[in-house]
Design a protein around this motif. Structure first.
Motif, mmCIF file in Angstrom:
data_model
loop_
_atom_site.group_PDB
_atom_site.id
_atom_site.type_symbol
_atom_site.label_atom_id
_atom_site.label_comp_id
_atom_site.label_asym_id
_atom_site.label_seq_id
_atom_site.Cartn_x
_atom_site.Cartn_y
_atom_site.Cartn_z
ATOM 1 N N LYS A 1 0.857 -1.189 0.000
ATOM 2 C CA LYS A 1 0.000 0.000 0.000
ATOM 3 C C LYS A 1 0.887 1.232 0.000
ATOM 4 N N ASN B 1 -2.414 1.008 -4.101
ATOM 5 C CA ASN B 1 -2.398 -0.429 -3.875
ATOM 6 C C ASN B 1 -1.575 -1.103 -4.946
ATOM 7 N N LYS C 1 -0.732 -5.204 -6.005
ATOM 8 C CA LYS C 1 -0.934 -6.610 -5.639
ATOM 9 C C LYS C 1 -0.322 -7.498 -6.720
ATOM 10 N N GLU D 1 -2.233 -8.328 -9.915
ATOM 11 C CA GLU D 1 -2.583 -7.268 -10.850
ATOM 12 C C GLU D 1 -1.342 -6.695 -11.516
#
Lengths: 422, 119
Positions: free
Chosen positions: A370, A390, A392, A395
């Motif tokens: 984050k 964000n 991850k 992704e």
């Protein structure tokens, strides 16, 4: 022997997009497809959500493929269907000779000045994740279960456990539930899901399918057919915790435990592979370590969105066209990155003699982060910075940078900084 | 207060909806579509629907279909019952209607494949 400027291997979203790009150049090309229908894996991805970036529409897989396939047919771009590539040999004149086989022509050869490997990826299997026990019927990869359900119309199981929270596994959890099967739960060995958050929401939460993190399947029970599986908790180092075993009755185990670029052909050609992506090492034109061989789409690295598969295919096609028309020189540098922060970065190399245009970088973070900034550094100078709320691993992120006149000491390095970097 | 993941695009924004005096306040959304989704999700959750139906053609035993717009989430299992007995006897194009106004939703079940491309 028929000669081509460019041969494309695979007629999925990558191959079709590459072909349409090459068509504009007037070069002579052919697509080789091992199945009897073009479209690749999109044929069986009947769910929607494809093309949001590229077409600003929620298309289903077949609809997305068709937008490309229709134009390929209109432009009369030839496709050899039901055709396998059995061998590719590099000739002395730097061209490539492909041995092909199909039922019409039997074994035959063609020659190409450049190749585009657009042959997608494969699913990891039960063998590759070391599940103990017997080998009864009812153990399928998510893609195989999807093929049975959506293409053939057979329900692969009535009550199943899904191992792995990859996107296809999540999509299949919803699909099988809608078709009347019971999905007992999705088990993920890691402590974070591998699939997109939206798929957790719309495929699991909507249907009250539980997701168990830090739990894995350790044994398959059953003789002719799966009768049960053992699931077990794992610690943060993914070691199984004794005494946490639980036996779950089911007639199917569906594996969604990762995808790996298909690179048998690339390997046979001696193409240098990246241990992070498991696909070829490429420069910004997506040319591999072998001159004239390009890689794109899921054969290069596994994508989560088809839109970027098409984009990478167009980059590879443009590279292929330039290569055929005017073989450029190469002076390569490696793209350095912090291995603690990034899973991978593509392209892995930059050809310094070809940096007129923006370079598209594709990357994934190693863990859930984050408020971080991606920083591209050359020497002591920061040449690019982007903040992310964000980040991850499921992704893939993409950035486009112009490196003309900015690279010092022939060095480029990707770093991740916490917070808003100064 | 309700927390939810936006399913409109792959970004998957983590959103929160607070309802004060009948007015919904959405936070965490990156775009206007997220806000619309969040408010709908509180009032009446809607979903898209995709499945397959049988055909009489051995070359293409199943074809993919979808609803041409969102339908109430609670209708999904009823829709799958409605399409269960269908057998496609004609070659369809992408977007051709298979069932009009499914369950009175004014949404149609349409083909998502151009069958002519495969024969």
């Amino acid at each position: 022997m028929e000669q081509f400027d460019i041969v494309i291997i695979g007629s999925g979203p990558a191959g079709l997009a590459a072909a349409l790009e090459i068509e504009q150049s007037g070069l002579k090309q052919i697509i080789i497809e091992r199945e009897n229908r073009a479209g690749g894996i999109l044929k069986q991805c009947i769910h929607d959500g494809f093309g949001l970036h590229r077409f600003k529409k929620r298309l289903t897989g077949p609809e997305y493929a068709e937008l490309f396939l229709k134009r390929v047919i209109e432009k009369k771009i030839p496709i050899y269907k039901n055709t396998f590539v059995t061998e590719i040999i590099e000739m002395e004149n730097k061209s490539y000779r492909l041995t092909l086989v199909n039922s019409e022509k039997s074994l035959f050869e063609i020659e190409a000045k450049a190749l585009i490997l657009a042959n997608g990826c494969r699913e990891r299997t039960a063998k590759q994740v070391f599940i103990q026990g017997t080998r009864p019927a009812g153990v399928y990869t998510a893609g195989t279960a999807q093929y049975f359900t959506n293409i053939l119309g057979y329900l692969p199981c009535k009550k199943c456990v899904i191992l792995g929270s990859g996107d296809i596994g999540l999509i299949m959890a919803r699909r099988l539930t809608l078709e009347g099967a019971k999905v007992v739960g999705v088990y993920e060995v890691k402590d974070t899901p591998s699939g997109l958050s939206r798929n957790i929401a719309q495929c699991l939460d909507d249907f009250d399918i539980p997701l168990y993190l830090s739990k894995t399947v350790t044994k398959i029970h059953g003789d002719k057919r799966v009768e049960a599986v053992t699931v077990q908790k794992v610690d943060l180092n993914l070691n199984q915790i004794p005494g946490t075993e639980e036996i779950i009755a089911c007639d199917g185990l569906i594996l969604s435990v990762g995808l790996v670029p298909e690179n048998e052909l690339a390997k046979s050609l001696g193409v240098e592979l990246d241990t992070h992506t498991k696909g070829p090492m490429v420069n910004q034109s997506l040319m591999t370590s072998k001159e004239g061989i390009f890689s794109c789409g899921n054969a290069l690295h596994v994508h989560d969105l088809v839109d970027f598969v098409s984009e990478s295919a167009e980059i590879a096609a443009k590279g292929g066209i330039r290569f055929v028309q005017n073989k450029g020189e190469e002076e390569l540098i490696h793209v350095e990155f912090d291995e603690k922060s990034f899973l991978y970065i593509v392209p892995q190399k930059i050809n310094l003699l070809d940096i007129e245009e923006n370079i598209h970088f594709y990357f994934r973070s190693k863990k859930v982060l984050k408020n971080v900034s991606v920083v591209i550094r050359t020497g002591d100078t920061i040449i690019f910075k982007k903040f992310y709320h964000n980040m991850k691993p499921p992704e893939m992120e993409t950035i486009s940078v112009n490196l003309k006149n900015v690279l010092q000491n022939k060095e480029i390095c990707f770093e991740l900084k916490e917070g808003v970097s100064t | 207060m309700k927390k939810m993941i936006c399913i409109v695009c792959p970004k998957g924004c983590e959103m929160q909806v607070d309802v004060n005096d009948g007015i919904s306040v959405v936070t965490g959304n990156a775009c206007i579509r997220g806000k619309e989704f969040a408010i709908n999700e509180i009032l009446h959750p809607m979903r898209t629907f995709q499945s397959t139906v049988k055909t009489i053609f051995p070359e293409l035993p199943m074809i993919p279909i979808k609803t041409d717009d969102v339908v109430p989430k609670e209708y999904l299992f009823q829709i799958i019952e409605e399409i269960a007995g269908i057998e496609i006897k004609d070659k369809l194009k992408c977007g051709d209607i298979i069932i009009q106004n499914i369950l009175g939703t004014s949404v149609n079940i349409v083909s998502t494949v151009d069958m002519y491309l495969y024969f």
